[in-house]
Write an enzyme that holds these catalytic residues in place. Structure first.
Site, mmCIF file in Angstrom:
data_model
loop_
_atom_site.group_PDB
_atom_site.id
_atom_site.type_symbol
_atom_site.label_atom_id
_atom_site.label_comp_id
_atom_site.label_asym_id
_atom_site.label_seq_id
_atom_site.Cartn_x
_atom_site.Cartn_y
_atom_site.Cartn_z
ATOM 1 N N SER A 141 -29.664 24.641 -30.230
ATOM 2 C CA SER A 141 -28.647 25.337 -31.107
ATOM 3 C C SER A 141 -28.565 24.687 -32.395
ATOM 4 O O SER A 141 -28.753 23.796 -32.584
ATOM 5 C CB SER A 141 -27.216 25.357 -30.406
ATOM 6 O OG SER A 141 -26.192 25.770 -31.061
ATOM 7 N N TYR A 154 -19.926 20.165 -27.160
ATOM 8 C CA TYR A 154 -21.140 21.126 -27.099
ATOM 9 C C TYR A 154 -21.886 20.603 -28.136
ATOM 10 O O TYR A 154 -23.156 20.516 -27.839
ATOM 11 C CB TYR A 154 -20.606 22.590 -27.735
ATOM 12 C CG TYR A 154 -21.816 23.484 -27.513
ATOM 13 C CD1 TYR A 154 -22.454 23.558 -26.450
ATOM 14 C CD2 TYR A 154 -22.145 23.955 -28.692
ATOM 15 C CE1 TYR A 154 -23.424 24.795 -26.272
ATOM 16 C CE2 TYR A 154 -23.355 24.908 -28.834
ATOM 17 C CZ TYR A 154 -23.790 25.191 -27.433
ATOM 18 O OH TYR A 154 -25.157 26.135 -27.605
#
Length: 229
Positions: A141, A154
């Site tokens: 990501s 995250y």
């Protein structure tokens, strides 16, 4: 890269980016093997995949369980003989800053997003090294390349995936195995809304440009055309 009849294993392959990847590989004629925890969604996705190739398969597998991962990959290798491409896609998000995140939040994110990638890569790598060929695709990501407030756990888990991927690239590039790192931004899936803390995150400011799962699948297949990390 010619994908016809290539054995492609995709974790988290029954929804979102993983499902789009599975469909994209299937349309190229690959034998797609999808792994996920939800048996019902796995079977629904598999029905579509088998329209293109009857040899495609689905396995219920929680990537946080090392022994289960090892058992599943042994079964896949016994059935097909080898795995040409592994796509480490399984993961989940959490919209919580450091102070609001518990130790268990951090541990849970690392177990799925990072250790799931480690377990699956460990399970497939001996076979790839034996055959002196293979591709490992890690779906990370932009949150693994830049820290975003409100995404502490995250971001940490995806930074770990990015770092691991870079190391694997250098360690494996002379052994016939290419590593590819895909870092999407915001993607139009159920992923954000299913992430704890979603309702408190400033999506309008952070997610002004949103792509589709199909965009990620196309970028992934494009990446496989070259050995570029």
């Amino acid at each position: 890269m010619i994908l016809l009849d290539k054995i492609v294993v995709i974790t988290g392959g029954n929804s979102g980016i993983g499902q789009a990847l599975a469909y994209a590989f299937a349309r190229k004629g690959s034998i797609v093997v999808i792994l996920a925890r939800n048996k019902q969604r796995l079977q629904a996705t598999l029905q579509y995949l088998q329209v293109y190739n009857k040899q495609s398969a689905a396995y219920v597998c929680d990537v946080t369980q090392q022994k289960k991962v090892e058992h599943t990959f042994k079964a896949i290798l016994k059935k097909y003989g080898s795995i040409d491409i592994l796509v480490n896609n399984a993961g989940f998000g959490m919209y919580r800053g450091f102070h609001a995140s518990s130790i268990e939040d951090f541990r849970s994110l690392m177990n799925t997003n990072y250790f799931g990638t480690v377990y699956c890569t460990k399970a497939v790598l001996p076979s790839m090294l034996q055959h002196k060929k293979g591709r490992i695709v890690n779906i990370a990501s932009v949150a693994g390349k830049a820290g975003f407030p409100g995404n502490a756990g995250y971001c940490a888990s995806k930074f770990a995936v990015v770092g691991l991927s870079e190391v694997l690239h250098y360690e494996l590039k002379d052994k016939g195995i290419a590593v590819h790192l895909i870092c999407p931004g915001a993607v139009e899936t159920a992923f954000p809304k299913n992430s704890p803390g979603y309702e408190f995150f400033d999506h309008k400011r952070r997610h002004t440009y949103i792509i589709t799962p199909e965009d990620v699948a196309k970028a992934t297949l494009d990446a496989l055309e070259t050995p570029r990390f």
